[in-house]
Scaffold this motif. Structure first.
Motif, mmCIF file in Angstrom:
data_model
loop_
_atom_site.group_PDB
_atom_site.id
_atom_site.type_symbol
_atom_site.label_atom_id
_atom_site.label_comp_id
_atom_site.label_asym_id
_atom_site.label_seq_id
_atom_site.Cartn_x
_atom_site.Cartn_y
_atom_site.Cartn_z
ATOM 1 N N UNK A 3 0.818 -1.191 0.000
ATOM 2 C CA UNK A 3 0.000 0.000 0.000
ATOM 3 C C UNK A 3 0.860 1.252 0.000
ATOM 4 N N UNK A 4 2.141 1.059 -0.218
ATOM 5 C CA UNK A 4 3.092 2.166 -0.279
ATOM 6 C C UNK A 4 3.591 2.263 -1.718
ATOM 7 N N UNK A 5 3.794 3.470 -2.189
ATOM 8 C CA UNK A 5 4.262 3.655 -3.563
ATOM 9 C C UNK A 5 5.740 3.343 -3.741
ATOM 10 N N UNK A 6 6.511 3.346 -2.660
ATOM 11 C CA UNK A 6 7.950 3.102 -2.744
ATOM 12 C C UNK A 6 8.308 1.769 -2.092
ATOM 13 N N UNK A 7 8.530 0.713 -2.898
ATOM 14 C CA UNK A 7 8.806 -0.613 -2.332
ATOM 15 C C UNK A 7 10.155 -0.722 -1.622
ATOM 16 N N UNK A 8 11.001 0.296 -1.747
ATOM 17 C CA UNK A 8 12.301 0.245 -1.065
ATOM 18 C C UNK A 8 12.209 0.756 0.369
ATOM 19 N N UNK A 9 11.080 1.346 0.752
ATOM 20 C CA UNK A 9 10.902 1.871 2.100
ATOM 21 C C UNK A 9 9.505 1.545 2.616
ATOM 22 N N UNK A 10 9.322 0.305 3.046
ATOM 23 C CA UNK A 10 8.035 -0.107 3.606
ATOM 24 C C UNK A 10 8.232 -0.562 5.047
ATOM 25 N N UNK A 11 7.188 -0.447 5.844
ATOM 26 C CA UNK A 11 7.264 -1.010 7.187
ATOM 27 C C UNK A 11 6.261 -2.149 7.367
ATOM 28 N N UNK A 12 5.338 -2.285 6.424
ATOM 29 C CA UNK A 12 4.393 -3.398 6.413
ATOM 30 C C UNK A 12 4.261 -3.873 4.974
ATOM 31 N N UNK A 13 4.318 -5.185 4.780
ATOM 32 C CA UNK A 13 4.179 -5.765 3.448
ATOM 33 C C UNK A 13 2.860 -6.531 3.389
ATOM 34 N N UNK A 14 2.030 -6.178 2.414
ATOM 35 C CA UNK A 14 0.711 -6.766 2.261
ATOM 36 C C UNK A 14 0.624 -7.567 0.967
ATOM 37 N N UNK A 15 -0.347 -8.491 0.923
ATOM 38 C CA UNK A 15 -0.722 -9.159 -0.326
ATOM 39 C C UNK A 15 -2.219 -8.921 -0.522
ATOM 40 N N UNK A 16 -2.606 -8.791 -1.747
ATOM 41 C CA UNK A 16 -4.006 -8.537 -2.072
ATOM 42 C C UNK A 16 -4.825 -9.819 -1.902
ATOM 43 N N UNK A 17 -6.035 -9.667 -1.390
ATOM 44 C CA UNK A 17 -6.963 -10.790 -1.262
ATOM 45 C C UNK A 17 -7.853 -10.799 -2.491
ATOM 46 N N UNK A 18 -8.007 -11.967 -3.075
ATOM 47 C CA UNK A 18 -8.824 -12.103 -4.270
ATOM 48 C C UNK A 18 -9.687 -13.336 -4.171
ATOM 49 N N UNK A 19 -10.943 -13.188 -4.532
ATOM 50 C CA UNK A 19 -11.850 -14.331 -4.574
ATOM 51 C C UNK A 19 -11.661 -15.051 -5.914
ATOM 52 N N UNK A 20 -12.265 -16.226 -6.037
ATOM 53 C CA UNK A 20 -12.070 -17.034 -7.243
ATOM 54 C C UNK A 20 -12.672 -16.409 -8.493
ATOM 55 N N UNK A 21 -13.735 -15.629 -8.342
ATOM 56 C CA UNK A 21 -14.303 -14.978 -9.527
ATOM 57 C C UNK A 21 -14.620 -13.516 -9.226
ATOM 58 N N UNK A 22 -14.760 -12.739 -10.258
ATOM 59 C CA UNK A 22 -14.934 -11.290 -10.143
ATOM 60 C C UNK A 22 -16.216 -10.921 -9.398
ATOM 61 N N UNK A 23 -17.282 -11.686 -9.603
ATOM 62 C CA UNK A 23 -18.544 -11.413 -8.928
ATOM 63 C C UNK A 23 -18.395 -11.557 -7.412
ATOM 64 N N UNK A 24 -17.719 -12.628 -6.975
ATOM 65 C CA UNK A 24 -17.476 -12.818 -5.539
ATOM 66 C C UNK A 24 -16.572 -11.721 -4.995
ATOM 67 N N UNK A 25 -15.581 -11.310 -5.796
ATOM 68 C CA UNK A 25 -14.696 -10.204 -5.401
ATOM 69 C C UNK A 25 -15.509 -8.941 -5.138
ATOM 70 N N UNK A 26 -16.396 -8.609 -6.076
ATOM 71 C CA UNK A 26 -17.227 -7.410 -5.950
ATOM 72 C C UNK A 26 -18.139 -7.496 -4.734
ATOM 73 N N UNK A 27 -18.734 -8.676 -4.514
ATOM 74 C CA UNK A 27 -19.631 -8.856 -3.362
ATOM 75 C C UNK A 27 -18.870 -8.728 -2.047
ATOM 76 N N UNK A 28 -17.688 -9.336 -1.979
ATOM 77 C CA UNK A 28 -16.868 -9.275 -0.769
ATOM 78 C C UNK A 28 -16.466 -7.833 -0.473
ATOM 79 N N UNK A 29 -16.044 -7.110 -1.499
ATOM 80 C CA UNK A 29 -15.670 -5.701 -1.339
ATOM 81 C C UNK A 29 -16.868 -4.888 -0.869
ATOM 82 N N UNK A 30 -18.031 -5.147 -1.442
ATOM 83 C CA UNK A 30 -19.247 -4.423 -1.090
ATOM 84 C C UNK A 30 -19.615 -4.648 0.378
ATOM 85 N N UNK A 31 -19.555 -5.889 0.839
ATOM 86 C CA UNK A 31 -19.864 -6.199 2.242
ATOM 87 C C UNK A 31 -18.881 -5.479 3.172
#
Length: 118
Positions: free
Chosen positions: A1-29
């Motif tokens: 979530x930081x624009x500069x990967x050389x200076x981060x204090x937390x490293x995240x990975x994006x969560x993704x559902x198996x299909x786009x519809x589930x992704x949209x529903x999860x985000x909406x909830x």
């Protein structure tokens, strides 16, 4: 979530559902829950949408006894694992957790857990 990967204090990975519809529903909830808390004065609005993620590394929790965040260069990790799939899980419940707490399972203490059925 930081624009500069050389200076981060937390490293995240994006969560993704198996299909786009589930992704949209999860985000909406997630966004609707956040909006209820905002409208009732429990949280401040930081972003338009909840950032669905998993925390991979957090410098605040390193084992050297310090309680200060330290930046690190995550560019090598990001390049090496840019297409890495960390696995999948079953969406069983929505938990309201207490920040800066630790439960018996090593995760945050939960104030409430709402089961989700499919």
């Amino acid at each position: 979530m930081n624009d500069d990967p050389t200076e981060v204090d937390v490293l995240y990975a994006r969560v993704q559902m198996k299909n786009e519809s589930d992704n949209d529903n999860f985000q909406n909830v997630a966004d609707q829950i956040s909006n209820v808390f905002y409208k009732n004065g429990y949280v401040r609005r930081q972003y338009d949408n909840v950032k669905l993620h998993v925390t991979l590394l957090n410098s605040l929790f390193r084992k050297d006894g310090s309680d200060k965040r330290t930046t690190f260069d995550a560019s090598y990790i990001l390049e090496k694992y840019k297409n890495y799939e960390f696995g999948s899980g079953v969406f069983k419940s929505i938990d309201l957790s207490i920040r800066f707490s630790t439960g018996k399972n090593g995760y945050y203490d939960s104030v409430v857990s709402i089961p989700v059925s499919r």
